[in-house]
Design a protein around this motif. Structure first.
Motif, PDB file in Angstrom:
ATOM      1  N   ARG A  61      15.837 -13.834  32.244  1.00  0.00           N
ATOM      2  CA  ARG A  61      15.375 -12.398  31.729  1.00  0.00           C
ATOM      3  C   ARG A  61      15.916 -12.178  30.563  1.00  0.00           C
ATOM      4  O   ARG A  61      16.081 -11.136  29.888  1.00  0.00           O
ATOM      5  N   ALA A  62      16.499 -13.296  29.716  1.00  0.00           N
ATOM      6  CA  ALA A  62      17.183 -12.903  28.744  1.00  0.00           C
ATOM      7  C   ALA A  62      16.300 -12.709  27.441  1.00  0.00           C
ATOM      8  O   ALA A  62      15.211 -13.036  27.590  1.00  0.00           O
ATOM      9  N   GLU A  63      16.726 -11.994  26.504  1.00  0.00           N
ATOM     10  CA  GLU A  63      15.702 -11.745  25.298  1.00  0.00           C
ATOM     11  C   GLU A  63      15.214 -12.846  24.596  1.00  0.00           C
ATOM     12  O   GLU A  63      16.142 -13.899  24.511  1.00  0.00           O
ATOM     13  N   PRO A  64      14.211 -13.030  24.071  1.00  0.00           N
ATOM     14  CA  PRO A  64      13.615 -14.015  23.145  1.00  0.00           C
ATOM     15  C   PRO A  64      14.741 -14.389  22.025  1.00  0.00           C
ATOM     16  O   PRO A  64      14.992 -13.601  21.532  1.00  0.00           O
ATOM     17  N   ASP A  65      14.776 -15.663  21.888  1.00  0.00           N
ATOM     18  CA  ASP A  65      15.495 -16.352  20.726  1.00  0.00           C
ATOM     19  C   ASP A  65      14.500 -16.252  19.664  1.00  0.00           C
ATOM     20  O   ASP A  65      14.016 -17.102  19.311  1.00  0.00           O
ATOM     21  N   VAL A  66      14.594 -15.257  18.765  1.00  0.00           N
ATOM     22  CA  VAL A  66      13.584 -15.123  17.742  1.00  0.00           C
ATOM     23  C   VAL A  66      14.024 -16.159  16.644  1.00  0.00           C
ATOM     24  O   VAL A  66      13.041 -16.840  16.352  1.00  0.00           O
ATOM     25  N   LEU A  67      15.405 -16.468  16.334  1.00  0.00           N
ATOM     26  CA  LEU A  67      15.466 -17.319  15.391  1.00  0.00           C
ATOM     27  C   LEU A  67      15.204 -19.149  16.007  1.00  0.00           C
ATOM     28  O   LEU A  67      14.596 -19.737  15.080  1.00  0.00           O
ATOM     29  N   GLY A  68      15.283 -19.016  17.189  1.00  0.00           N
ATOM     30  CA  GLY A  68      14.843 -20.359  17.762  1.00  0.00           C
ATOM     31  C   GLY A  68      13.373 -20.702  17.914  1.00  0.00           C
ATOM     32  O   GLY A  68      12.661 -21.666  17.512  1.00  0.00           O
ATOM     33  N   ILE A  69      12.842 -19.531  18.046  1.00  0.00           N
ATOM     34  CA  ILE A  69      11.240 -19.549  18.190  1.00  0.00           C
ATOM     35  C   ILE A  69      10.736 -19.740  16.690  1.00  0.00           C
ATOM     36  O   ILE A  69       9.677 -20.354  16.355  1.00  0.00           O
ATOM     37  N   SER A  70      11.576 -19.076  15.762  1.00  0.00           N
ATOM     38  CA  SER A  70      11.180 -19.135  14.197  1.00  0.00           C
ATOM     39  C   SER A  70      11.133 -20.612  13.812  1.00  0.00           C
ATOM     40  O   SER A  70      10.363 -20.885  13.275  1.00  0.00           O
ATOM     41  N   ARG A  71      12.305 -21.278  14.207  1.00  0.00           N
ATOM     42  CA  ARG A  71      12.341 -22.898  13.802  1.00  0.00           C
ATOM     43  C   ARG A  71      11.292 -23.678  14.523  1.00  0.00           C
ATOM     44  O   ARG A  71      10.666 -24.362  13.874  1.00  0.00           O
ATOM     45  N   SER A 108       8.351 -17.259   9.759  1.00  0.00           N
ATOM     46  CA  SER A 108       9.770 -16.517   9.521  1.00  0.00           C
ATOM     47  C   SER A 108      10.179 -15.661  10.609  1.00  0.00           C
ATOM     48  O   SER A 108       9.392 -15.185  11.488  1.00  0.00           O
ATOM     49  N   PRO A 109      11.367 -15.337  10.847  1.00  0.00           N
ATOM     50  CA  PRO A 109      11.961 -14.477  11.829  1.00  0.00           C
ATOM     51  C   PRO A 109      11.093 -13.058  12.151  1.00  0.00           C
ATOM     52  O   PRO A 109      11.178 -12.605  13.085  1.00  0.00           O
ATOM     53  N   GLU A 110      11.129 -12.648  10.844  1.00  0.00           N
ATOM     54  CA  GLU A 110      10.492 -11.231  10.857  1.00  0.00           C
ATOM     55  C   GLU A 110       8.812 -11.321  11.324  1.00  0.00           C
ATOM     56  O   GLU A 110       8.582 -10.312  12.111  1.00  0.00           O
ATOM     57  N   MET A 111       8.216 -12.370  11.030  1.00  0.00           N
ATOM     58  CA  MET A 111       6.825 -12.589  11.723  1.00  0.00           C
ATOM     59  C   MET A 111       6.924 -12.853  13.365  1.00  0.00           C
ATOM     60  O   MET A 111       6.279 -12.082  13.823  1.00  0.00           O
TER      61      MET A 111
END
Length: 302
Positions: free
Chosen positions: A104-114, A119-122
């Motif tokens: 249930r952890a929050e999505p890893d935005v930076l990991g998904i971005s890579r 971009s992390p913003e997108m």
């Protein structure tokens, strides 16, 4: 089939709308198909819609499932999906790493971005919730794939298509939505144990008490796996399509099965885990074990 059973159990399967995925796949130019395959294997082959006959074949197969043995028991032989089968079909390695587990952890935005080359913003802007689960709407992936195809950013295009296939076909959950679990599996690059876990857990769960219902796994992959072992020539291959699958299958014997069609004959395979005589599996849907040692004939061992 198991003795004492008088009625078929009715099963249903996910029917993903693949039109958008097909349009996204069409963005890949012939020069970049190799790039996609090198990065993500042969998952493009799983983007197809099951026909009524295909569904009937899977439905009939599931009637032969034996909960105790964790495999399909036919009159003269046993069959069951092996991790090595799925790895061969998808062109994806089985990695030696900690199995995937739902969180249930929050999505890893930076990991998904890579992973998606966005971009992390997108990524942050695109993440939405559906059924209280975060993820991407397929329309978001489609729009970005088209935009980056126009700019020639093929790594991004391939990644967006691949994660779409993970969420819509391989690990379906919500309609036209790629959920957080599918995204994490895409990032982990080790989908095979989870795919096998899902098929065994879901089939077992729906079959143990003969209750039927929705089988929550990749039906396309299960269908292609099953078809690979059936005869591709001779009388079986030329049967009239109107012949029921139950009659087709009951006429087969062990010598008719294409045991070594996958080219894996004689190779090592995962048949146990430590001191355990079987293999524990962790899927998105739940946990179960299976017994590859009973299926060693599929690896060329009599």
């Amino acid at each position: 089939m198991r003795t004492g059973l008088k009625h078929d159990v009715v099963y249903s399967f996910f029917d993903p709308e693949i039109g958008v995925l097909k349009e996204m796949i069409a963005l890949i130019t012939p020069d970049h198909v190799g790039m996609f395959r090198e990065s993500y294997g042969s998952i493009l082959k799983m983007v197809f819609r099951l026909t009524d006959s295909d569904r009937s074949a899977i439905h009939t197969l599931l009637q032969f499932y034996d909960p105790g043995l964790r495999c399909f028991v036919f009159p003269d032989y046993l069959l069951g999906p092996l991790m090595e089968d799925y790895a061969s079909m998808l062109g994806v390695q089985i990695r030696d790493q900690i199995p995937f587990h739902v969180t249930r952890a929050e999505p890893d935005v930076l990991g998904i971005s890579r992973a998606l080359h966005l971009s992390p913003e997108m990524v942050k802007e695109g993440l939405k919730e559906k059924g209280k689960v975060p993820g991407f709407h397929l329309s978001f992936l489609e729009a970005n794939a088209k935009e980056h195809a126009a700019m020639g950013n093929w790594k991004t295009v391939c990644a967006l298509i691949a994660v779409g296939i993970y969420g819509i076909v391989l690990f379906p959950n919500q309609k036209n939505f790629v959920d957080h679990n599918a995204i994490r599996l895409f990032m982990q690059r080790n989908p095979i144990p989870t795919l096998i876990g899902d098929v065994y857990y879901s089939v077992h769960n729906r079959n143990e008490k003969r209750r039927g219902g929705l089988v929550r796994c990749c039906a396309q992959l299960l269908f292609r796996w099953f078809m690979g072992y059936l005869p591709s020539r001779g009388a079986f291959a030329h049967l009239d399509p109107s012949v029921k699958w139950s009659f087709r299958l009951m006429g087969l014997r062990a010598n008719d099965i294409a045991w070594t069609h996958n080219g894996l004959a004689g190779r090592d395979f995962i048949c146990s885990c430590g001191s355990l005589p079987n293999v524990p599996l962790v899927g998105v849907q739940g946990c179960i074990n299976y017994n590859p040692v009973l299926l060693r004939r599929q690896m060329g061992f009599a």
